[in-house]
Motif scaffolding. Sequence first.
Motif, PDB file in Angstrom:
ATOM      1  N   LEU A 177       0.827  -1.208   0.000  1.00  0.00           N
ATOM      2  CA  LEU A 177       0.000   0.000   0.000  1.00  0.00           C
ATOM      3  C   LEU A 177       0.861   1.258   0.000  1.00  0.00           C
ATOM      4  CD1 LEU A 177      -2.829  -0.993   2.504  1.00  0.00           C
ATOM      5  CD2 LEU A 177      -3.108  -0.527   0.062  1.00  0.00           C
ATOM      6  N   TYR A 178       1.948   1.213   0.765  1.00  0.00           N
ATOM      7  CA  TYR A 178       2.836   2.374   0.864  1.00  0.00           C
ATOM      8  C   TYR A 178       3.664   2.552  -0.405  1.00  0.00           C
ATOM      9  CZ  TYR A 178       6.693   5.315   2.483  1.00  0.00           C
ATOM     10  OH  TYR A 178       7.631   6.316   2.600  1.00  0.00           O
ATOM     11  N   LEU A 179       4.125   1.443  -0.977  1.00  0.00           N
ATOM     12  CA  LEU A 179       5.054   1.508  -2.108  1.00  0.00           C
ATOM     13  C   LEU A 179       4.363   1.526  -3.472  1.00  0.00           C
ATOM     14  CD1 LEU A 179       7.748  -1.021  -0.801  1.00  0.00           C
ATOM     15  CD2 LEU A 179       7.951   1.477  -0.948  1.00  0.00           C
ATOM     16  N   ALA A 180       3.072   1.238  -3.502  1.00  0.00           N
ATOM     17  CA  ALA A 180       2.359   1.137  -4.785  1.00  0.00           C
ATOM     18  C   ALA A 180       2.536   2.348  -5.697  1.00  0.00           C
ATOM     19  CB  ALA A 180       0.871   0.870  -4.544  1.00  0.00           C
ATOM     20  N   PRO A 181       2.512   3.583  -5.178  1.00  0.00           N
ATOM     21  CA  PRO A 181       2.649   4.729  -6.088  1.00  0.00           C
ATOM     22  C   PRO A 181       3.948   4.756  -6.871  1.00  0.00           C
ATOM     23  CG  PRO A 181       1.755   5.440  -3.974  1.00  0.00           C
ATOM     24  CD  PRO A 181       2.190   4.021  -3.801  1.00  0.00           C
ATOM     25  N   GLN A 182       4.992   4.075  -6.390  1.00  0.00           N
ATOM     26  CA  GLN A 182       6.265   4.102  -7.113  1.00  0.00           C
ATOM     27  C   GLN A 182       6.518   2.814  -7.899  1.00  0.00           C
ATOM     28  OE1 GLN A 182       8.428   4.739  -3.411  1.00  0.00           O
ATOM     29  NE2 GLN A 182       9.710   2.939  -3.829  1.00  0.00           N
ATOM     30  N   MET A 183       5.645   1.835  -7.763  1.00  0.00           N
ATOM     31  CA  MET A 183       5.739   0.617  -8.555  1.00  0.00           C
ATOM     32  C   MET A 183       4.809   0.755  -9.770  1.00  0.00           C
ATOM     33  SD  MET A 183       6.200  -2.371  -5.636  1.00  0.00           S
ATOM     34  CE  MET A 183       4.480  -2.515  -5.215  1.00  0.00           C
ATOM     35  N   SER A 184       4.900  -0.179 -10.703  1.00  0.00           N
ATOM     36  CA  SER A 184       4.064  -0.107 -11.907  1.00  0.00           C
ATOM     37  C   SER A 184       3.076  -1.262 -11.924  1.00  0.00           C
ATOM     38  CB  SER A 184       4.929  -0.145 -13.165  1.00  0.00           C
ATOM     39  OG  SER A 184       4.122  -0.058 -14.310  1.00  0.00           O
ATOM     40  N   GLY A 196      14.016   3.851 -20.274  1.00  0.00           N
ATOM     41  CA  GLY A 196      14.986   4.343 -19.309  1.00  0.00           C
ATOM     42  C   GLY A 196      14.770   3.813 -17.906  1.00  0.00           C
ATOM     43  N   ARG A 197      13.545   3.420 -17.600  1.00  0.00           N
ATOM     44  CA  ARG A 197      13.240   2.905 -16.263  1.00  0.00           C
ATOM     45  C   ARG A 197      13.784   1.490 -16.071  1.00  0.00           C
ATOM     46  NH1 ARG A 197       7.689   3.585 -12.917  1.00  0.00           N
ATOM     47  NH2 ARG A 197       8.050   1.989 -11.324  1.00  0.00           N
ATOM     48  N   TYR A 198      13.862   0.704 -17.156  1.00  0.00           N
ATOM     49  CA  TYR A 198      14.191  -0.712 -17.035  1.00  0.00           C
ATOM     50  C   TYR A 198      15.551  -1.098 -17.612  1.00  0.00           C
ATOM     51  CZ  TYR A 198       9.272  -0.972 -15.833  1.00  0.00           C
ATOM     52  OH  TYR A 198       8.063  -0.787 -15.216  1.00  0.00           O
ATOM     53  N   ALA A 199      16.105  -0.288 -18.511  1.00  0.00           N
ATOM     54  CA  ALA A 199      17.369  -0.639 -19.163  1.00  0.00           C
ATOM     55  C   ALA A 199      18.504  -0.695 -18.146  1.00  0.00           C
ATOM     56  CB  ALA A 199      17.688   0.372 -20.266  1.00  0.00           C
ATOM     57  N   THR A 289      19.860   2.580  -1.386  1.00  0.00           N
ATOM     58  CA  THR A 289      20.266   1.897  -2.625  1.00  0.00           C
ATOM     59  C   THR A 289      19.214   2.021  -3.720  1.00  0.00           C
ATOM     60  OG1 THR A 289      19.276  -0.194  -1.924  1.00  0.00           O
ATOM     61  CG2 THR A 289      21.579   0.226  -1.281  1.00  0.00           C
ATOM     62  N   HIS A 290      18.004   2.471  -3.348  1.00  0.00           N
ATOM     63  CA  HIS A 290      16.876   2.564  -4.282  1.00  0.00           C
ATOM     64  C   HIS A 290      16.539   1.198  -4.879  1.00  0.00           C
ATOM     65  CE1 HIS A 290      16.668   6.947  -4.147  1.00  0.00           C
ATOM     66  NE2 HIS A 290      17.984   6.927  -4.139  1.00  0.00           N
ATOM     67  N   ARG A 291      16.588   0.178  -4.013  1.00  0.00           N
ATOM     68  CA  ARG A 291      16.263  -1.169  -4.449  1.00  0.00           C
ATOM     69  C   ARG A 291      15.162  -1.744  -3.559  1.00  0.00           C
ATOM     70  NH1 ARG A 291      20.311  -5.453  -5.904  1.00  0.00           N
ATOM     71  NH2 ARG A 291      19.278  -5.446  -7.949  1.00  0.00           N
ATOM     72  N   GLU A 309      13.273  -2.617  -9.886  1.00  0.00           N
ATOM     73  CA  GLU A 309      11.919  -2.219 -10.231  1.00  0.00           C
ATOM     74  C   GLU A 309      10.966  -3.373  -9.984  1.00  0.00           C
ATOM     75  OE1 GLU A 309      11.009   0.746 -10.984  1.00  0.00           O
ATOM     76  OE2 GLU A 309      12.948   1.668 -11.418  1.00  0.00           O
ATOM     77  N   VAL A 310       9.705  -3.033  -9.703  1.00  0.00           N
ATOM     78  CA  VAL A 310       8.653  -4.035  -9.540  1.00  0.00           C
ATOM     79  C   VAL A 310       7.541  -3.715 -10.521  1.00  0.00           C
ATOM     80  CG1 VAL A 310       6.954  -5.050  -7.988  1.00  0.00           C
ATOM     81  CG2 VAL A 310       9.203  -4.385  -7.105  1.00  0.00           C
TER      82      VAL A 310
END
Length: 410
Positions: A177-184, A196-199, A289-291, A309-310
């Motif tokens: 719920l907290y992380l959903a806005p930054q996941m796809s 650029g998000r995934y490469a 680490t942004h992971r 990324e998720v």
Amino acid sequence: MTPARNTLAIIGAGPIGLEAAAAALDHGFDVHVFEQGDVGSHSIAWGHVRMFTPWRMNVGPAAARLLARAGWTAPDPEQCPTGLDLVERLLQPLAALPELAKRVHTRAQVAHASRSGALKGDLIGDERRRAHPFRLLVRDPGGRESFLHAHSLIDASGVYSRPNWAGDGGIPARGELYLAPQMSYHVDDVLGARRGRYAGRRTLVIGGGASAATSVLALAELAGQTPGTSAVWATRERLAELLPEIHGDPLPERRALYARAREIARGGDPAVTHVGGVTVDGFEFNSATHRYRATLMSAGQPRVEEVDEVLVNAGFGPDDSATRELQVHECYATRGTMKLSAALLGARSKDCLDAPALGIEALRNPEPGFFVLGNKSYGRNPNFLLETGYRQVAEVVVALAQELEVAAQA
């Protein structure tokens, strides 16, 4: 106010909503379509994805007639369009026709729908509710609100705006719920706009259907172009159950997608690791680490994957918040409309091409004059085809027209 009996409001300016508008015009309805975004906004969102089905299955008959009268050149009936093709070559030209241009209202969100002068619990299952017109609270982009009224109402708003959660049992995983806005939660354009998000990064893809397979194939292709790109594909299905082959599948695009996805899941691409038979327990995000650390559960044992990324492709479901004050019977298993869902579940069809032909009675709700059509009518059942939705439109518009004739003779 009391609207005329031929007034019909439609929620959603996608393929089904616009087909319903075109068909309603043929039967003399004063029809208006309300779309909270732009025409075909859901199709635009997955515009880079090629459909399984060819053009001949994706153009409704009423739309084709209306467009033909304006000199429209139909696409090659055997070619499979992308989502963007569908919008640019069908939906936008249709909505721009003089007959519809002033009847399609974009950036107009139907926030709530009810009966004027009647609550949800009034006149339960009683046809006398038909005497109370539908009352729509419509909001524009500036937040201004107005009430509009119609004698009949069709909800063709689709499901793409309401993705399912990643967690076990269909509810959010820990931290989701907290992380959903930054996941796809959609089928990202991995090779184009979102490259650029995934490469050069490691992505966790969650889901075992066609959407997830599309994302995985795109990530595998990206890995071949950009070193350091990789993916973990997590599915509830074990390898043997994943995207089973459909014997004699007449849809080559689907056949090719499923075959390549199964090959990758079996280890056919070193950039992709498939993890089957798992559920998602939780997510953590390291802001240094942004992971992400995703905890997957298999037979009661945790497996932790660290990724950049998720991408959650776990399907979609209906949003009924706008129509909750209407008497709608929802299936407890699929969240589609009850009669239709019961018929589909009873038929035990597992392929969109095998969906049975169902008549008007399967589309009716306890709320008289209200119909849910298109993908939303199937709820979480993934076996919907536009061709099926066009048949629904024909059934419903004819039934509403016959009601008009009876009223005129009374």
